[in-house]
Scaffold this motif. Structure first.
Motif, PDB file in Angstrom:
ATOM      1  N   ILE A 189       0.822  -1.249  -0.150  1.00  0.00           N
ATOM      2  CA  ILE A 189      -0.110   0.159  -0.107  1.00  0.00           C
ATOM      3  C   ILE A 189       0.943   1.214  -0.063  1.00  0.00           C
ATOM      4  O   ILE A 189       1.834   1.288   0.733  1.00  0.00           O
ATOM      5  CB  ILE A 189      -0.995  -0.110   1.329  1.00  0.00           C
ATOM      6  N   ARG A 190       0.644   2.022  -1.011  1.00  0.00           N
ATOM      7  CA  ARG A 190       1.308   3.391  -0.963  1.00  0.00           C
ATOM      8  C   ARG A 190       0.430   4.617  -1.380  1.00  0.00           C
ATOM      9  O   ARG A 190      -0.649   4.317  -1.888  1.00  0.00           O
ATOM     10  CB  ARG A 190       2.491   3.253  -2.126  1.00  0.00           C
ATOM     11  N   PRO A 191       1.018   5.673  -1.012  1.00  0.00           N
ATOM     12  CA  PRO A 191       0.148   6.875  -1.371  1.00  0.00           C
ATOM     13  C   PRO A 191      -0.100   6.899  -3.040  1.00  0.00           C
ATOM     14  O   PRO A 191       1.145   6.618  -3.633  1.00  0.00           O
ATOM     15  CB  PRO A 191       1.126   7.982  -0.987  1.00  0.00           C
ATOM     16  N   ALA A 192      -1.072   7.394  -3.544  1.00  0.00           N
ATOM     17  CA  ALA A 192      -1.597   7.397  -4.773  1.00  0.00           C
ATOM     18  C   ALA A 192      -0.901   8.657  -5.491  1.00  0.00           C
ATOM     19  O   ALA A 192      -0.620   9.667  -4.631  1.00  0.00           O
ATOM     20  CB  ALA A 192      -2.933   7.562  -5.057  1.00  0.00           C
ATOM     21  N   ASP A 193      -0.460   8.805  -6.734  1.00  0.00           N
ATOM     22  CA  ASP A 193      -0.246   9.970  -7.594  1.00  0.00           C
ATOM     23  C   ASP A 193      -0.839  10.173  -8.808  1.00  0.00           C
ATOM     24  O   ASP A 193      -1.691   9.175  -8.999  1.00  0.00           O
ATOM     25  CB  ASP A 193       1.433   9.860  -7.491  1.00  0.00           C
ATOM     26  N   GLU A 194      -0.627  11.068  -9.455  1.00  0.00           N
ATOM     27  CA  GLU A 194      -1.408  11.309 -10.746  1.00  0.00           C
ATOM     28  C   GLU A 194      -1.207  10.071 -11.687  1.00  0.00           C
ATOM     29  O   GLU A 194      -2.188   9.837 -12.408  1.00  0.00           O
ATOM     30  CB  GLU A 194      -0.665  12.573 -11.321  1.00  0.00           C
ATOM     31  N   ASN A 195      -0.393   9.481 -11.556  1.00  0.00           N
ATOM     32  CA  ASN A 195      -0.090   8.178 -12.432  1.00  0.00           C
ATOM     33  C   ASN A 195      -1.067   7.085 -12.027  1.00  0.00           C
ATOM     34  O   ASN A 195      -1.369   5.865 -12.926  1.00  0.00           O
ATOM     35  CB  ASN A 195       1.351   7.549 -12.446  1.00  0.00           C
ATOM     36  N   ASP A 196      -1.705   7.158 -10.893  1.00  0.00           N
ATOM     37  CA  ASP A 196      -2.682   5.886 -10.516  1.00  0.00           C
ATOM     38  C   ASP A 196      -4.302   6.440 -10.799  1.00  0.00           C
ATOM     39  O   ASP A 196      -5.134   5.644 -10.698  1.00  0.00           O
ATOM     40  CB  ASP A 196      -2.683   5.888  -9.020  1.00  0.00           C
ATOM     41  N   VAL A 197      -4.393   7.658 -11.332  1.00  0.00           N
ATOM     42  CA  VAL A 197      -5.688   7.921 -11.452  1.00  0.00           C
ATOM     43  C   VAL A 197      -6.481   7.436 -12.506  1.00  0.00           C
ATOM     44  O   VAL A 197      -7.896   7.107 -12.134  1.00  0.00           O
ATOM     45  CB  VAL A 197      -5.683   9.584 -12.183  1.00  0.00           C
ATOM     46  N   LYS A 198      -5.946   6.913 -13.409  1.00  0.00           N
ATOM     47  CA  LYS A 198      -6.702   6.103 -14.338  1.00  0.00           C
ATOM     48  C   LYS A 198      -7.010   4.732 -13.733  1.00  0.00           C
ATOM     49  O   LYS A 198      -8.545   4.578 -14.172  1.00  0.00           O
ATOM     50  CB  LYS A 198      -5.983   5.744 -15.751  1.00  0.00           C
ATOM     51  N   VAL A 239      -4.776   9.798  -0.489  1.00  0.00           N
ATOM     52  CA  VAL A 239      -5.322   8.670  -1.244  1.00  0.00           C
ATOM     53  C   VAL A 239      -4.288   7.423  -1.269  1.00  0.00           C
ATOM     54  O   VAL A 239      -3.136   7.831  -1.500  1.00  0.00           O
ATOM     55  CB  VAL A 239      -5.724   8.954  -2.524  1.00  0.00           C
ATOM     56  N   TRP A 240      -4.577   6.293  -1.007  1.00  0.00           N
ATOM     57  CA  TRP A 240      -3.742   5.234  -0.959  1.00  0.00           C
ATOM     58  C   TRP A 240      -4.182   4.188  -1.824  1.00  0.00           C
ATOM     59  O   TRP A 240      -5.406   4.243  -2.041  1.00  0.00           O
ATOM     60  CB  TRP A 240      -3.716   4.759   0.388  1.00  0.00           C
ATOM     61  N   ILE A 241      -3.196   3.624  -2.625  1.00  0.00           N
ATOM     62  CA  ILE A 241      -3.477   2.268  -3.267  1.00  0.00           C
ATOM     63  C   ILE A 241      -2.842   1.168  -3.026  1.00  0.00           C
ATOM     64  O   ILE A 241      -1.797   1.199  -2.449  1.00  0.00           O
ATOM     65  CB  ILE A 241      -2.934   2.471  -4.935  1.00  0.00           C
ATOM     66  N   ALA A 242      -3.577   0.024  -2.981  1.00  0.00           N
ATOM     67  CA  ALA A 242      -3.003  -1.408  -2.907  1.00  0.00           C
ATOM     68  C   ALA A 242      -2.782  -1.992  -4.228  1.00  0.00           C
ATOM     69  O   ALA A 242      -3.654  -1.855  -5.160  1.00  0.00           O
ATOM     70  CB  ALA A 242      -4.128  -2.086  -2.200  1.00  0.00           C
ATOM     71  N   GLU A 243      -1.571  -2.805  -4.054  1.00  0.00           N
ATOM     72  CA  GLU A 243      -1.364  -3.203  -5.664  1.00  0.00           C
ATOM     73  C   GLU A 243      -0.559  -4.352  -5.273  1.00  0.00           C
ATOM     74  O   GLU A 243       0.185  -4.613  -4.029  1.00  0.00           O
ATOM     75  CB  GLU A 243      -0.450  -2.303  -6.383  1.00  0.00           C
ATOM     76  N   ASP A 244      -0.300  -5.469  -5.853  1.00  0.00           N
ATOM     77  CA  ASP A 244       0.350  -6.460  -5.995  1.00  0.00           C
ATOM     78  C   ASP A 244       1.536  -6.687  -7.364  1.00  0.00           C
ATOM     79  O   ASP A 244       1.388  -5.890  -8.239  1.00  0.00           O
ATOM     80  CB  ASP A 244      -0.131  -7.923  -5.477  1.00  0.00           C
ATOM     81  N   GLU A 245       1.939  -7.710  -7.395  1.00  0.00           N
ATOM     82  CA  GLU A 245       2.958  -8.128  -8.498  1.00  0.00           C
ATOM     83  C   GLU A 245       1.903  -8.152  -9.785  1.00  0.00           C
ATOM     84  O   GLU A 245       2.601  -7.932 -10.951  1.00  0.00           O
ATOM     85  CB  GLU A 245       3.667  -9.361  -8.483  1.00  0.00           C
ATOM     86  N   ASP A 246       0.773  -8.261  -9.775  1.00  0.00           N
ATOM     87  CA  ASP A 246      -0.332  -8.238 -10.949  1.00  0.00           C
ATOM     88  C   ASP A 246      -0.778  -6.957 -11.175  1.00  0.00           C
ATOM     89  O   ASP A 246      -1.656  -6.780 -12.160  1.00  0.00           O
ATOM     90  CB  ASP A 246      -1.490  -9.479 -10.665  1.00  0.00           C
ATOM     91  N   GLY A 247      -0.668  -5.910 -10.158  1.00  0.00           N
ATOM     92  CA  GLY A 247      -1.184  -4.893 -10.501  1.00  0.00           C
ATOM     93  C   GLY A 247      -2.190  -4.304  -9.353  1.00  0.00           C
ATOM     94  O   GLY A 247      -2.151  -4.441  -8.178  1.00  0.00           O
ATOM     95  N   PHE A 248      -2.768  -3.364  -9.763  1.00  0.00           N
ATOM     96  CA  PHE A 248      -3.773  -2.342  -8.907  1.00  0.00           C
ATOM     97  C   PHE A 248      -4.898  -3.230  -8.200  1.00  0.00           C
ATOM     98  O   PHE A 248      -5.376  -4.138  -8.911  1.00  0.00           O
ATOM     99  CB  PHE A 248      -4.446  -1.220 -10.069  1.00  0.00           C
ATOM    100  N   VAL A 289      -7.685  -6.947   1.400  1.00  0.00           N
ATOM    101  CA  VAL A 289      -7.531  -5.670   0.538  1.00  0.00           C
ATOM    102  C   VAL A 289      -8.180  -4.266   1.379  1.00  0.00           C
ATOM    103  O   VAL A 289      -7.450  -3.424   1.757  1.00  0.00           O
ATOM    104  CB  VAL A 289      -7.572  -5.646  -1.005  1.00  0.00           C
ATOM    105  N   GLY A 290      -9.264  -4.590   1.504  1.00  0.00           N
ATOM    106  CA  GLY A 290     -10.155  -3.322   2.030  1.00  0.00           C
ATOM    107  C   GLY A 290      -9.710  -3.334   3.471  1.00  0.00           C
ATOM    108  O   GLY A 290      -9.476  -2.011   3.851  1.00  0.00           O
ATOM    109  N   THR A 291      -9.401  -4.371   3.963  1.00  0.00           N
ATOM    110  CA  THR A 291      -9.083  -4.230   5.641  1.00  0.00           C
ATOM    111  C   THR A 291      -7.818  -3.645   5.637  1.00  0.00           C
ATOM    112  O   THR A 291      -7.681  -2.611   6.604  1.00  0.00           O
ATOM    113  CB  THR A 291      -9.194  -5.559   6.298  1.00  0.00           C
ATOM    114  N   ALA A 292      -7.052  -4.027   4.833  1.00  0.00           N
ATOM    115  CA  ALA A 292      -5.583  -3.307   4.767  1.00  0.00           C
ATOM    116  C   ALA A 292      -5.625  -1.853   4.370  1.00  0.00           C
ATOM    117  O   ALA A 292      -4.965  -0.956   5.061  1.00  0.00           O
ATOM    118  CB  ALA A 292      -4.534  -4.041   4.000  1.00  0.00           C
TER     119      ALA A 292
END
Length: 166
Positions: free
Chosen positions: A3-12, A58-67, A99-102
């Motif tokens: 989990i990391r802070p989102a940035d403009e590259n994550d908007v899509k 805003v934070w996003i969760a991702e793994d080796e397969d993506g968003f 994911v939601g819990t995290a």
């Protein structure tokens, strides 16, 4: 999962997940006219503006397969000293995997670390899965209200200390 802070590259990814989840989760809970305005273009602008606002997080969760999903939050506009979990969306492929819990715990830790003793969230009446998860994590009923397009409930975590600190 990270989990990391989102940035403009994550908007899509954020916008696409937001639109898809609204169309599936709320199709029988919100009026049809709401969905007429819910476009990818609208969502991209909404989330670009949200991320650009320095008071929001805003934070996003991702793994080796993506968003996998995202959580958006801000100071509660109604309650002083309360951090508001404004939006939580997990991709269908990632549901039931923590994911939601995290993401909720990440928002709660941020709130705790930044002097917010409580955290709130609003849930559309009938979104039982979301309400159940929030209650399982300690949120309690604060009030019912009628929003622009739905009957909703505001839930409150009375203490963000339960989320721990980083």
């Amino acid at each position: 999962m990270t989990i990391r802070p989102a940035d403009e590259n994550d908007v899509k990814n954020i916008a696409s997940t937001y639109v898809h989840n609204h169309r599936t989760t709320y199709k029988d809970l919100l009026p049809a006219e709401y969905f007429e305005t819910l476009t990818e273009e609208y969502a991209v602008k909404k989330w670009s503006d949200y991320i650009a606002d320095a008071s929001n997080r805003v934070w996003i969760a991702e793994d080796e397969d993506g968003f996998l999903g995202f959580a958006a939050s801000m100071p509660d506009e109604e309650l002083d000293g309360v951090w508001y979990l404004d939006s939580l969306h997990v991709c269908e492929k990632a549901r039931g995997k923590g994911v939601g819990t995290a993401l909720i715990k990440t928002v709660g830790r941020y709130a705790s670390d930044n002097g917010y003793g409580k955290m709130s969230i609003c849930v559309v009446k009938g979104n039982y899965n979301a309400g159940s998860l929030y209650r399982k994590l300690g949120a309690r009923h604060y009030k019912d209200f009628t929003g622009k397009m739905s009957r909703s409930e505001k839930l409150l975590w009375e203490s963000t200390e339960s989320f721990g600190s980083r």
